[in-house]
Design a protein around this motif. Structure first.
Motif, PDB file in Angstrom:
ATOM      1  N   ALA A 174       0.815  -1.211   0.000  1.00  0.00           N
ATOM      2  CA  ALA A 174       0.000   0.000   0.000  1.00  0.00           C
ATOM      3  C   ALA A 174       0.850   1.264   0.000  1.00  0.00           C
ATOM      4  O   ALA A 174       0.529   2.245  -0.662  1.00  0.00           O
ATOM      5  CB  ALA A 174      -0.928   0.000   1.214  1.00  0.00           C
ATOM      6  N   TRP A 175       1.959   1.228   0.751  1.00  0.00           N
ATOM      7  CA  TRP A 175       2.766   2.438   0.901  1.00  0.00           C
ATOM      8  C   TRP A 175       3.673   2.706  -0.294  1.00  0.00           C
ATOM      9  O   TRP A 175       4.288   3.746  -0.390  1.00  0.00           O
ATOM     10  CB  TRP A 175       3.583   2.370   2.189  1.00  0.00           C
ATOM     11  CG  TRP A 175       2.953   3.121   3.308  1.00  0.00           C
ATOM     12  CD1 TRP A 175       3.381   4.297   3.842  1.00  0.00           C
ATOM     13  CD2 TRP A 175       1.778   2.774   4.040  1.00  0.00           C
ATOM     14  NE1 TRP A 175       2.548   4.702   4.855  1.00  0.00           N
ATOM     15  CE2 TRP A 175       1.541   3.780   4.997  1.00  0.00           C
ATOM     16  CE3 TRP A 175       0.887   1.710   3.972  1.00  0.00           C
ATOM     17  CZ2 TRP A 175       0.495   3.756   5.880  1.00  0.00           C
ATOM     18  CZ3 TRP A 175      -0.180   1.675   4.855  1.00  0.00           C
ATOM     19  CH2 TRP A 175      -0.372   2.688   5.793  1.00  0.00           C
ATOM     20  N   SER A 176       3.787   1.767  -1.228  1.00  0.00           N
ATOM     21  CA  SER A 176       4.578   1.985  -2.435  1.00  0.00           C
ATOM     22  C   SER A 176       3.715   2.451  -3.601  1.00  0.00           C
ATOM     23  O   SER A 176       4.243   2.720  -4.675  1.00  0.00           O
ATOM     24  CB  SER A 176       5.306   0.697  -2.835  1.00  0.00           C
ATOM     25  OG  SER A 176       6.232   0.312  -1.856  1.00  0.00           O
ATOM     26  N   ASP A 177       2.435   2.539  -3.382  1.00  0.00           N
ATOM     27  CA  ASP A 177       1.522   2.924  -4.449  1.00  0.00           C
ATOM     28  C   ASP A 177       1.384   4.445  -4.473  1.00  0.00           C
ATOM     29  O   ASP A 177       0.909   5.058  -3.520  1.00  0.00           O
ATOM     30  CB  ASP A 177       0.158   2.264  -4.222  1.00  0.00           C
ATOM     31  CG  ASP A 177      -0.737   2.367  -5.443  1.00  0.00           C
ATOM     32  OD1 ASP A 177      -0.646   3.384  -6.158  1.00  0.00           O
ATOM     33  OD2 ASP A 177      -1.503   1.431  -5.690  1.00  0.00           O
ATOM     34  N   SER A 178       1.771   5.049  -5.577  1.00  0.00           N
ATOM     35  CA  SER A 178       1.753   6.513  -5.678  1.00  0.00           C
ATOM     36  C   SER A 178       0.338   7.076  -5.600  1.00  0.00           C
ATOM     37  O   SER A 178       0.133   8.191  -5.117  1.00  0.00           O
ATOM     38  CB  SER A 178       2.421   6.951  -6.986  1.00  0.00           C
ATOM     39  OG  SER A 178       1.740   6.388  -8.106  1.00  0.00           O
ATOM     40  N   GLU A 179      -0.664   6.318  -6.073  1.00  0.00           N
ATOM     41  CA  GLU A 179      -2.034   6.832  -6.052  1.00  0.00           C
ATOM     42  C   GLU A 179      -2.615   6.885  -4.648  1.00  0.00           C
ATOM     43  O   GLU A 179      -3.618   7.545  -4.412  1.00  0.00           O
ATOM     44  CB  GLU A 179      -2.930   5.981  -6.962  1.00  0.00           C
ATOM     45  CG  GLU A 179      -2.627   6.159  -8.438  1.00  0.00           C
ATOM     46  CD  GLU A 179      -3.789   5.738  -9.303  1.00  0.00           C
ATOM     47  OE1 GLU A 179      -4.862   5.446  -8.727  1.00  0.00           O
ATOM     48  OE2 GLU A 179      -3.630   5.697 -10.522  1.00  0.00           O
ATOM     49  N   LEU A 180      -1.987   6.177  -3.702  1.00  0.00           N
ATOM     50  CA  LEU A 180      -2.458   6.201  -2.319  1.00  0.00           C
ATOM     51  C   LEU A 180      -1.599   7.115  -1.442  1.00  0.00           C
ATOM     52  O   LEU A 180      -1.802   7.183  -0.236  1.00  0.00           O
ATOM     53  CB  LEU A 180      -2.445   4.790  -1.734  1.00  0.00           C
ATOM     54  CG  LEU A 180      -3.439   3.787  -2.339  1.00  0.00           C
ATOM     55  CD1 LEU A 180      -3.204   2.402  -1.757  1.00  0.00           C
ATOM     56  CD2 LEU A 180      -4.873   4.235  -2.084  1.00  0.00           C
TER      57      LEU A 180
END
Length: 544
Positions: free
Chosen positions: A424-430
């Protein structure tokens, strides 16, 4: 205390399964869309902490905007009770009160042990029965089932209570969804909705909480209670006659992040905020060590115990022979009196016989337990084990148990935790819409970067330290422990929400949308109360 950094990151790429929906039409700004919430595992420690987090979300209005819920183990206790209560039209204050009473007073393990012995159930089955008659019991309704949650019209639209399949290690998700896209189970083993809606909520939570080593797996569908044989047969048919042992969902993902993101993909509206309520203590386990011992002159060895057991049998047989001889002499001298002489000779004889049977049974059980190891060890190795000192063998076993506990209880969960967070923390959209509310937030984070909050009081920090040190168990020692957990959850939630607001909308609150200014004002008022009243907030404190 940055929301852009992943707790315990691990170097692994983001999988397509954990990525949120990419439809540009669903893109929304932070706090403007739906809220997704996950409640981690951690026994009653997690349950109390999550109850505090939920209270803050309720008081700020964010709980009413929560559309997705994912729960694991201890989080399933609170999450399932919340969902069932809302499905039945209960106010959050009533659900909160009932959960508080339960967490303060409940002793589910001793009660489940008594029930298991009485009804010949596994401990996990007995725990499910205990929860069905206490936590989920409501005289106004019949047995709580997944049908109530699936058919309810409330803010929560998607989500799952999560367990793990022992056979494959895959997550087994008891999902609820407004549509038909959600799989109930896992790939290759799923239940149709018409069957799954008959699942008791108590059984689902017991499967989610069945920590390996402490509880037996809850076998699907054999160990689940079905309303009639036809439904049970339909479940077996859907699973193609296979049985699946289910254990704690934390074995696969103790934070419930992956199922939360998968459920968020099914939303018709965009994801505005992702909240992870994480009660993982994050404490290091003690390094297993073999203590230095002084060698005594005589050491009891394993083969000594073997010979001692045969000596016990020989002594018992000799005693029985003497008793029989004495009884014969007594009969020859005068008439044998059954009322007195029968007791005088029969009781010692029975004790000798029981001793012989007990020793033989003990030897049989030990041999049966060790026999599977013999092909691996070999006869020569087994002869060497027999020459070991008993104390040395016990110490070696203790060291191995401690090592296993350190790996299974700390190292492995930390690694899995890092992998899951990374998704989750590597996803730029989040990047601008994720938040991890962790149990150690108040004890480790720096509050000088949060403009809207002053540092927590000494009593609040001490309360958080006590809460984070509580063990993972299905029992609390006192009402004070529950108060510590709720205060910690509430303080951590307030700090993280205020920080997220400041990071996304700036420090000039006059430019914020009116709704966010109202949330900020409520959070500041609750922070003042939490630091001065020295007790946990109630759902209705200071609110009309």
């Amino acid at each position: 205390m940055s929301t852009s950094e992943a707790p315990d990151p691990a170097a692994t790429p983001v999988s397509a399964a954990t990525a949120p929906h990419r439809d540009s039409a669903k893109r929304v700004t932070p706090f403007s869309g739906a809220v997704a919430l996950s409640l981690s595992g951690g026994g009653f420690r997690a349950a109390g902490f999550h109850l505090g987090v939920l209270t803050v979300l309720h008081r700020t209005g964010l709980l009413a905007k929560t559309k997705v819920l994912s729960t694991v183990s201890g989080g399933s206790i609170v999450g399932a009770r919340l969902m069932l209560g809302l499905a039945r039209g209960d106010a959050f204050s009533d659900i909160h009160y009932r959960l508080c009473r339960y967490l303060e007073e409940a002793r589910p393990i001793p009660c489940a042990l008594k029930r298991a012995a009485k009804d010949r159930l596994t401990l996990t089955q007995a725990l499910a029965e205990e929860w069905n008659e206490t936590l989920f019991e409501d005289s106004r309704y019949a047995v709580g089932t997944m049908r109530e949650i699936m058919d309810a019209r409330m803010s929560f639209e998607e989500g799952s209570f999560n367990a793990t399949s022992v056979r494959s290690g895959k997550p087994f998700r008891f999902t609820f969804s407004r549509g038909e896209r959600a799989r109930i189970g896992h790939q290759g083993a799923s239940l149709p909705r018409k069957v799954a809606e008959n699942l008791r909520v108590a059984d689902v939570v017991a499967a989610s909480c069945a920590f390996p080593g402490g509880f037996e797996p809850l076998v699907m569908p054999n160990d689940f209670v079905w309303p009639d044989p036809d439904v049970a047969a339909a479940a077996k048919e859907a699973l193609k006659g296979e049985a699946y042992g289910l254990v704690d969902g934390g074995v696969h993902d103790n934070q419930g992040i992956d199922p939360m993101l998968l459920a968020a993909k099914r939303l018709d509206e965009g994801l505005g905020l992702m909240i992870v309520s994480d009660a993982d203590r994050g404490l290091d386990s003690k390094e297993p060590q073999d203590p230095n011992r002084r060698r005594s002159f005589f050491r009891l060895k394993v083969w000594h115990l073997s010979w001692l057991s045969w000596m016990f049998i020989l002594v018992a047989l000799t005693a029985m022979g003497l008793l029989i001889k004495k009884a014969q002499l007594e009969r020859d001298i005068h008439d044998f009196r059954w009322t007195s002489d029968g007791i005088a000779f029969g009781v010692p004889g029975a004790l000798c016989g029981a001793t012989i049977l007990a020793v033989l049974y003990g030897r049989y059980r030990i041999k049966r337990a060790i026999r599977p190891l013999l092909p691996h060890l070999g006869k020569d190795a087994w002869r060497s084990i027999r020459k070991l000192g008993v104390v040395d063998l016990i110490t070696a076993l203790q060291t191995r148990v401690q090592t296993l506990k350190a790996v299974a209880g700390t190292a492995f969960p930390r690694r899995v935790r890092g992998l899951v967070y990374r998704g989750a923390w590597s996803d730029s959209e989040l990047a601008d819409r994720r938040m991890a509310i962790q149990i150690h937030t108040l004890t480790e984070e720096r509050f000088d970067i949060i403009d809207g909050l002053y540092p927590p009081s000494e009593t609040l920090v001490k309360s958080a330290q006590r809460a984070a040190a509580l063990p993972t168990a299905l029992e609390l020692g006192s009402p004070e422990e529950l108060d510590d957990l709720q205060r910690t959850g509430q303080g951590s939630a307030i700090a993280k929400i205020v920080e997220t607001l400041e990071l996304q909308f700036g420090l000039h609150r006059g430019a914020w949308p009116e709704e966010l200014r109202a949330i900020d004002a409520q959070l500041k008022a609750d922070w003042d109360t939490l630091n001065t009243a020295e007790r946990a907030l109630r759902p209705g404190d200071g609110k009309e």
